[in-house]
Design a protein around this motif. Structure first.
Motif, PDB file in Angstrom:
ATOM      1  N   GLU A 167       0.844  -1.194   0.000  1.00 38.26           N
ATOM      2  CA  GLU A 167       0.000   0.000   0.000  1.00 38.26           C
ATOM      3  C   GLU A 167       0.881   1.246   0.000  1.00 38.26           C
ATOM      4  O   GLU A 167       1.825   1.355   0.773  1.00 38.26           O
ATOM      5  CB  GLU A 167      -0.901   0.006   1.233  1.00 38.26           C
ATOM      6  CG  GLU A 167      -1.845   1.206   1.295  1.00 38.26           C
ATOM      7  CD  GLU A 167      -2.705   1.204   2.538  1.00 38.26           C
ATOM      8  OE1 GLU A 167      -2.454   2.033   3.441  1.00 38.26           O
ATOM      9  OE2 GLU A 167      -3.621   0.360   2.607  1.00 38.26           O
ATOM     10  N   ARG A 169       0.927   5.571   0.013  1.00 40.73           N
ATOM     11  CA  ARG A 169       0.181   6.795   0.256  1.00 40.73           C
ATOM     12  C   ARG A 169       0.960   7.969  -0.332  1.00 40.73           C
ATOM     13  O   ARG A 169       2.129   8.165  -0.008  1.00 40.73           O
ATOM     14  CB  ARG A 169      -0.029   7.020   1.758  1.00 40.73           C
ATOM     15  CG  ARG A 169      -0.926   8.230   2.064  1.00 40.73           C
ATOM     16  CD  ARG A 169      -1.144   8.374   3.554  1.00 40.73           C
ATOM     17  NE  ARG A 169       0.099   8.753   4.224  1.00 40.73           N
ATOM     18  CZ  ARG A 169       0.306   8.620   5.538  1.00 40.73           C
ATOM     19  NH1 ARG A 169      -0.627   8.081   6.301  1.00 40.73           N
ATOM     20  NH2 ARG A 169       1.451   8.990   6.074  1.00 40.73           N
ATOM     21  N   ASN A 175      -3.789  13.000   0.279  1.00 38.45           N
ATOM     22  CA  ASN A 175      -3.099  11.772   0.700  1.00 38.45           C
ATOM     23  C   ASN A 175      -3.723  10.532   0.050  1.00 38.45           C
ATOM     24  O   ASN A 175      -4.186   9.616   0.728  1.00 38.45           O
ATOM     25  CB  ASN A 175      -3.086  11.640   2.221  1.00 38.45           C
ATOM     26  CG  ASN A 175      -2.199  12.677   2.878  1.00 38.45           C
ATOM     27  OD1 ASN A 175      -1.162  13.048   2.323  1.00 38.45           O
ATOM     28  ND2 ASN A 175      -2.598  13.157   4.037  1.00 38.45           N
ATOM     29  N   THR A 177      -4.321   7.023  -1.437  1.00 39.22           N
ATOM     30  CA  THR A 177      -3.765   5.713  -1.090  1.00 39.22           C
ATOM     31  C   THR A 177      -4.210   4.664  -2.101  1.00 39.22           C
ATOM     32  O   THR A 177      -5.363   4.648  -2.529  1.00 39.22           O
ATOM     33  CB  THR A 177      -4.226   5.288   0.321  1.00 39.22           C
ATOM     34  OG1 THR A 177      -3.799   6.284   1.270  1.00 39.22           O
ATOM     35  CG2 THR A 177      -3.631   3.952   0.719  1.00 39.22           C
TER      36      THR A 177
END
Length: 195
Positions: A167, A169, A175, A177
């Motif tokens: 993952e 960001r 932000n 993701t």
């Protein structure tokens, strides 16, 4: 998953008679991502990377089974968005595999393996302010060749596949993701030494 695989491998080693042997492998690898990630911001890719990747292998007695732990110096991998470099991240890919070695009357020994891998990240830079650690399944296919005049030395080549989608960001677009589909193939060539 990686911890479980390591525990299983250690239990296997402790229950063995230690009549087997160790092998040290010193190689260089090309890490080649096989996937791109399409996001609302565009196409995100991780680049190819070359690195030094030693490994340690233990052979269980006279059986065709062994366990190998792949190590590496840190990878410094770049991430691009629509072809433009937007981030860089350091990571380590420790991988442990249980292997079957196809022993025969020649000095050429093919092998296959399956196990677990990890993507341990740190020192993110650029717009990627966080890349999470990830864990996945790993597969391995290769061979070891020992020349006729070599007592302990040999050469090897193998190909590994890792199922990894960490993952990420980005510190843009509130932000944003997403999972970065890397799923790399790692090509390795090097020298082996049994002792």
């Amino acid at each position: 998953m990686l911890k479980q695989a390591a525990i299983i491998a250690l239990l296997g080693i402790s229950s063995a008679s230690f009549a087997g042997g160790w092998q040290l492998k010193l190689g260089g690898s090309v890490l080649a991502p096989t996937q791109d990630t399409t996001t609302p911001l565009g196409v995100v890719k991780a680049d190819h990377e070359i690195n030094f990747t030693p490994s340690v292998e233990y052979f269980f007695g006279d059986t065709p089974f062994s366990a190998e732990l792949l190590l590496a110096t840190p990878f410094n991998q770049e991430v691009t968005l629509n072809g433009t470099k937007v981030a860089k991240v350091k990571h380590l890919p420790p991988t442990i595999t249980a292997k079957y070695n196809f022993k025969n009357s020649t000095r050429f020994t093919p092998y296959v393996g399956i196990g677990a891998t990890a993507l341990i990240t740190w020192d993110e830079s650029g717009v990627a302010d966080k890349v999470k650690n990830d864990f996945g399944v790993a597969g391995q296919l290769g061979f070891n060749y020992q020349p006729a005049d070599a007592k302990n030395w040999g050469v090897y080549f193998d190909v590994r596949y890792a199922d990894l989608s960490p993952e990420v960001r980005l510190n843009v677009a509130n932000n944003y993701t997403f999972d970065l589909d890397i799923d790399p193939i790692v090509y390795t060539i090097g020298y082996s030494y049994k002792f």
